[in-house]
Design an enzyme around this catalytic site. Structure first.
Site, PDB file in Angstrom:
ATOM      1  CE  LYS A   1       1.219 -17.494  -3.016  1.00 27.01           C
ATOM      2  NZ  LYS A   1       0.380 -18.690  -2.922  1.00 27.01           N
TER       3      LYS A   1
ATOM      4  CE1 TYR B   1      -3.321  -2.689  -0.026  1.00 24.44           C
ATOM      5  CE2 TYR B   1      -3.740  -2.338   2.291  1.00 24.44           C
ATOM      6  CZ  TYR B   1      -4.020  -2.996   1.122  1.00 24.44           C
ATOM      7  OH  TYR B   1      -4.993  -3.957   1.094  1.00 24.44           O
TER       8      TYR B   1
ATOM      9  CG  ASP C   1      -2.071 -19.946  -0.964  1.00 23.14           C
ATOM     10  OD1 ASP C   1      -1.265 -19.843  -0.011  1.00 23.14           O
ATOM     11  OD2 ASP C   1      -1.774 -20.550  -2.012  1.00 23.14           O
TER      12      ASP C   1
ATOM     13  CG  ASP D   1     -12.229  -6.890   6.239  1.00 22.40           C
ATOM     14  OD1 ASP D   1     -11.832  -6.300   7.259  1.00 22.40           O
ATOM     15  OD2 ASP D   1     -12.759  -6.317   5.285  1.00 22.40           O
TER      16      ASP D   1
END
Ligand code: NAD
Length: 355
Positions: free
Chosen positions: A188, A142, A220, A248
Site C-alpha cells: 500500500k 501483528y 486493494d 484466504d
C-alpha cells in the site's frame, strides 16, 4: 536408508484425525522411496493447556527444533475461548511461529480440474489457477510496537525492517525461479511509508534475480484482481496482514478449505499445516477432509526434505483420488462417486501412491 525425524503436533478438534491420515500416506510413500520416518509427538493448543497449563510447553519448541520438519494439525476450540489471552491455544501458535523463526508462510492455491465446480467463480476464470502466496509471518502490524488500548483508543503499528523484507523477498524470488518466474509484490505504498520501504527493498533484491519478472500492485487492487483474473498471478509476495487476507481470498478460489496446505518456513525449520482450523463442529465424527493435511505433508517432502519425487507421487495420488470421484462430505455435492470417511480417503490416497 535415510531416516527423517518428524515432530507431529496433532493439536485439537479434527487435528488428530487428519494427522493420522497424513502419517498413513507418508509411510506408504516412504516404503516405496527408500526412506523412513521417525515420528515424535508434541503438545500444543488446548490439549497442551489441559495437560500442562501452557498452550505451548517448552518441550514442544525443543523437540521441534531438533527435528527435520514439523507436521501440524490445528489448535483451538470453544472449550478454551474464555481463557486469558496468553493461555489461549491461538497465543501458543503465534508464539510457536515466533520461537521457531518461521518468517515465510507459503500458501499454494491450486484449482483441481476435478473440483472446478466447487468454486464460487466461473470455471473459465479459475481453470488452471496456480498461485503461490508468500506471506511474511512474524513481522508487520501483528507484532509491531507500540500497541495498546484504552477505553477511548486502540492502536497497533505496522513496522518492517530492511532485513525482514530482504529475507522474505529472497524466499519469493527463489520460489518463483522454480515456477513461472513471476513475482507480484503487494503493498500500500501510495499511503504507507512502511509499504514504500517494502517496495524499494523488494526492487533492490530483484536485481539478484534477473530471470524473474517483478511487478508491484496495491493491496486493494490485488483483492479485486484475484477474483477478476486470478490466472495473471504466479507468486504473490506480501506482508503479514495483507497476506492473511489475500491468502484466504486466494484459497477460496479453489472451493473447499479442506483441500489447501501451507508451509511456514525459516532458517532453522519448517512447519507444515493445513490452512483450516480445528473444525470443532465436526471433530470426532470421522468426516473431516484430510487432503489439506496430506498435501501439507507433500510440501514437507518437497521443501523440507528435498524428496521431490515422493512429493510428486503424493500429489498424483491426491489427484487420482479426486478424479476417481472419492470425496469427503464437504465435497459430496461436487461429482462424488462415493462419499468416504476421513480414514477411507487417507487409505485410498495411500493405496494410489505409485512406484
Ligand atoms: P475452521 O477452519 O476450523 O472451520 C471453518 C469451517 O470449515 C467449519 O464449518 C469446519 O467444519 C469446516 N472445515 C474446516 N476444516 C475442514 C476439513 N478439513 N474438512 C471439512 N470441513 C472443514 O475455522 P473456525 O471455525 O473459524 O475455527 C475453529 C477453531 O480453529 C477456532 O478455535 C480457531 O481459533 C481455530 N483455528 C486454528 C487454526 C490453526 O490451528 N492453524 C487456524 C484457524 C482457526
Amino acid at each position: 536408508m535415510k531416516n527423517y525425524k518428524i515432530t507431529l503436533i496433532k493439536g485439537d478438534g479434527i487435528g488428530p484425525e487428519i494427522i493420522d491420515e497424513a502419517v498413513k500416506v507418508l509411510d506408504a510413500v516412504a516404503s516405496l522411496c527408500d526412506f523412513h520416518f521417525n515420528y515424535d509427538e508434541a503438545l500444543m493448543g488446548g490439549v497442551a493447556y489441559d495437560i500442562t497449563g501452557d498452550p505451548l510447553p517448552q518441550e514442544t519448541i525443543t523437540k521441534s527444533l531438533q527435528s527435520d520438519a514439523v507436521l501440524f494439525g490445528a489448535i483451538g476450540g470453544p472449550k478454551w475461548d474464555d481463557l486469558p489471552r496468553e493461555k489461549r491455544p491461538e497465543s501458543g501458535l503465534l508464539r510457536f511461529r515466533k520461537e521457531l523463526g518461521v518468517y515465510a508462510n507459503l500458501r499454494p492455491a491450486v484449482v483441481y480440474d476435478e473440483l472446478i465446480n466447487a468454486s464460487s467463480l466461473k470455471p473459465e476464470i479459475i481453470k488452471g489457477v496456480d498461485i503461490m502466496v508468500v506471506r511474511e509471518l512474524i513481522g508487520g502490524i501483528y507484532f509491531g510496537e507500540p500497541k495498546g488500548r484504552t477505553d477511548e483508543k486502540g492502536w497497533n503499528t505496522m513496522v518492517y525492517t530492511r532485513d525482514e523484507i530482504v529475507r522474505i523477498a529472497h524466499q519469493a524470488f527463489r520460489i518463483a525461479q522454480k515456477r513461472d518466474k513471476r513475482v507480484c509484490s503487494i503493498d500500500k505504498a501510495n499511503v504507507l511509508d512502511v509499504s514504500q520501504l517494502w517496495r524499494d527493498v523488494v526492487t533492490e533484491v530483484s536485481a539478484e534475480y534477473p530471470d524473474v519478472e517483478l511487478t508491484h500492485m496495491y493491496v486493494d487492487n490485488a483483492a479485486m484482481q484475484l477474483v477478476l483474473n486470478p490466472k495473471q498471478f504466479d507468486v504473490m509476495l506480501t506482508g503479514n496482514i495483507f497476506g492473511d487476507i489475500l491468502s484466504d481470498e486466494a484459497s477460496m478460489l479453489c472451493g473447499s478449505i479442506g483441500l489447501l496446505p501451507s508451509a511456514s518456513v525459516g532458517e532453522k525449520i519448517g512447519v507444515y499445516e493445513p490452512i483450516h482450523g480445528s473444525a470443532p463442529d465436526i471433530a470426532g465424527q470421522g468426516i473431516a477432509n484430510p487432503i489439506a493435511t496430506i498435501a501439507s505433508a507433500s510440501m514437507m517432502l518437497r521443501y523440507a526434505l528435498g524428496e521431490v519425487e515422493a512429493a510428486d507421487k503424493v500429489d498424483a495420488a491426491i489427484k487420482k483420488t479426486l478424479s476417481e470421484g472419492y470425496r469427503t462430505g464437504d465435497l459430496a455435492q461436487f461429482d462424488a462417486k462415493e462419499v468416504c470417511s476421513t480414514s477411507e480417503i487417507g487409505s485410498i490416497i495411500a493405496n494410489y501412491i505409485e512406484k
